[in-house]
Design a protein around this motif. Structure first.
Motif, mmCIF file in Angstrom:
data_model
loop_
_atom_site.group_PDB
_atom_site.id
_atom_site.type_symbol
_atom_site.label_atom_id
_atom_site.label_comp_id
_atom_site.label_asym_id
_atom_site.label_seq_id
_atom_site.Cartn_x
_atom_site.Cartn_y
_atom_site.Cartn_z
ATOM 1 N N TYR A 51 36.061 36.804 20.881
ATOM 2 C CA TYR A 51 35.411 37.524 21.956
ATOM 3 C C TYR A 51 35.486 36.678 23.220
ATOM 4 N N TYR A 52 35.959 37.265 24.324
ATOM 5 C CA TYR A 52 36.113 36.523 25.576
ATOM 6 C C TYR A 52 35.610 37.367 26.745
ATOM 7 N N ASN A 53 35.056 36.691 27.745
ATOM 8 C CA ASN A 53 34.635 37.311 28.999
ATOM 9 C C ASN A 53 35.328 36.611 30.156
ATOM 10 N N ARG A 54 35.760 37.407 31.119
ATOM 11 C CA ARG A 54 36.317 36.855 32.354
ATOM 12 C C ARG A 54 35.858 37.748 33.499
ATOM 13 N N HIS A 55 35.826 37.197 34.699
ATOM 14 C CA HIS A 55 35.455 37.973 35.882
ATOM 15 C C HIS A 55 36.432 37.642 37.006
ATOM 16 N N PHE A 56 36.909 38.681 37.676
ATOM 17 C CA PHE A 56 37.822 38.532 38.812
ATOM 18 C C PHE A 56 37.271 39.373 39.954
ATOM 19 N N THR A 57 37.034 38.739 41.092
ATOM 20 C CA THR A 57 36.450 39.443 42.237
ATOM 21 C C THR A 57 37.510 40.275 42.949
ATOM 22 N N ASP A 58 37.030 41.253 43.707
ATOM 23 C CA ASP A 58 37.937 42.051 44.531
ATOM 24 C C ASP A 58 38.692 41.145 45.501
ATOM 25 N N GLU A 59 38.003 40.176 46.065
ATOM 26 C CA GLU A 59 38.641 39.284 47.047
ATOM 27 C C GLU A 59 39.776 38.477 46.415
ATOM 28 N N GLU A 60 39.603 38.030 45.174
ATOM 29 C CA GLU A 60 40.671 37.295 44.475
ATOM 30 C C GLU A 60 41.929 38.146 44.327
ATOM 31 N N LYS A 61 41.745 39.455 44.154
ATOM 32 C CA LYS A 61 42.860 40.360 43.875
ATOM 33 C C LYS A 61 43.440 41.007 45.131
ATOM 34 N N ARG A 62 42.774 40.837 46.272
ATOM 35 C CA ARG A 62 43.198 41.536 47.478
ATOM 36 C C ARG A 62 44.581 41.083 47.931
ATOM 37 N N ASP A 63 45.522 42.038 47.905
ATOM 38 C CA ASP A 63 46.887 41.859 48.404
ATOM 39 C C ASP A 63 47.673 40.753 47.702
ATOM 40 N N LYS A 64 47.325 40.498 46.455
ATOM 41 C CA LYS A 64 48.124 39.590 45.620
ATOM 42 C C LYS A 64 47.825 39.896 44.153
ATOM 43 N N PRO A 102 45.844 49.290 52.585
ATOM 44 C CA PRO A 102 46.770 50.256 53.188
ATOM 45 C C PRO A 102 47.791 49.534 54.085
ATOM 46 N N GLY A 103 49.058 49.898 53.927
ATOM 47 C CA GLY A 103 50.131 49.296 54.715
ATOM 48 C C GLY A 103 50.639 47.967 54.194
ATOM 49 N N SER A 104 50.021 47.425 53.147
ATOM 50 C CA SER A 104 50.439 46.140 52.573
ATOM 51 C C SER A 104 51.246 46.350 51.301
ATOM 52 N N SER A 105 51.904 45.288 50.854
ATOM 53 C CA SER A 105 52.660 45.347 49.604
ATOM 54 C C SER A 105 52.521 44.030 48.860
ATOM 55 N N VAL A 106 52.757 44.098 47.554
ATOM 56 C CA VAL A 106 52.779 42.914 46.690
ATOM 57 C C VAL A 106 54.039 42.986 45.837
ATOM 58 N N SER A 107 54.523 41.824 45.413
ATOM 59 C CA SER A 107 55.714 41.765 44.560
ATOM 60 C C SER A 107 55.435 40.893 43.348
ATOM 61 N N HIS A 108 56.144 41.191 42.275
ATOM 62 C CA HIS A 108 56.040 40.422 41.036
ATOM 63 C C HIS A 108 57.436 40.220 40.478
ATOM 64 N N THR A 109 57.720 39.021 40.010
ATOM 65 C CA THR A 109 58.990 38.707 39.376
ATOM 66 C C THR A 109 58.810 38.786 37.865
ATOM 67 N N LEU A 110 59.602 39.618 37.200
ATOM 68 C CA LEU A 110 59.482 39.810 35.751
ATOM 69 C C LEU A 110 59.790 38.514 35.014
#
Length: 184
Positions: A51-64, A102-110
């Protein structure tokens, strides 16, 4: 296992049923609940329950992209019940989360398969944040690699090669919450 949790926005609860657990869910209060329940098949059977818990804020995820779930033994993955960094999973799955303005983009390398081949699989899901809707999707709208449009609640599966990029652009007028599963 005796665990009781109240999950809030940005929380991840990862449960490995392993050799068996009893599990139930209920709402806290009378309001509607909105969450994603995602299942993956472990690479081997008979593992002990975890059993595991993690938390990620909106700010951590914003545009990345933020790595939220990764295979046990991967860099930065700690097998502690509560902690920081990606939650450990017993399969070759990496789950990334982002909130694209809005108007932003993110990229990920497989990443490619761990068996040495250059094969990669990916699943992309645009989280529905505008609420339950019986009609046509409203809310977020994204463009993937210049040719695929996805609305809230939509998902797409694709194949690629190790090192190939996936670019997601928010072409709507509200933030778009997106999950990217980089799979083997």
């Amino acid at each position: 296992m005796g665990n009781k949790e109240v999950l809030k926005r940005g929380d991840i609860q990862l449960t490995s049923a392993g050799t068996g657990i009893r599990h139930s869910e209920m709402t806290h209060g009378n309001g509607p609940v909105h969450f994603l329940q995602i299942w993956s098949v472990p690479q081997k059977n008979g593992l002990p329950p975890k059993y595991y818990n993690r938390h990620f804020t909106d700010e951590e995820k914003r545009d990345k992209f933020v790595l939220t779930v990764a295979p046990v033994g991967s860099e930065g993955v700690k097998e502690t019940r509560d902690g920081e960094g990606p939650a450990p999973v017993q399969t070759q799955l990496r789950l990334y989360a982002t909130i694209i303005s809005p108007g932003s983009s993110v990229s990920h390398t497989l990443k490619g398969a761990s068996n040495g081949t250059s094969d990669s699989k990916a699943y992309l899901h645009v989280i529905q944040t505008s609420g339950y809707n019986k009609g046509k999707a409203t809310g977020a709208l994204v463009k993937v690699n210049e040719n695929l449009h996805l609305s809230e609640g939509d998902g797409a599966f694709g194949h690629g090669s190790k090192g190939e990029s996936v670019t997601i652009e928010n072409i709507g007028d509200v933030p778009a919450e997106v999950l990217l599963f980089d799979l083997e």
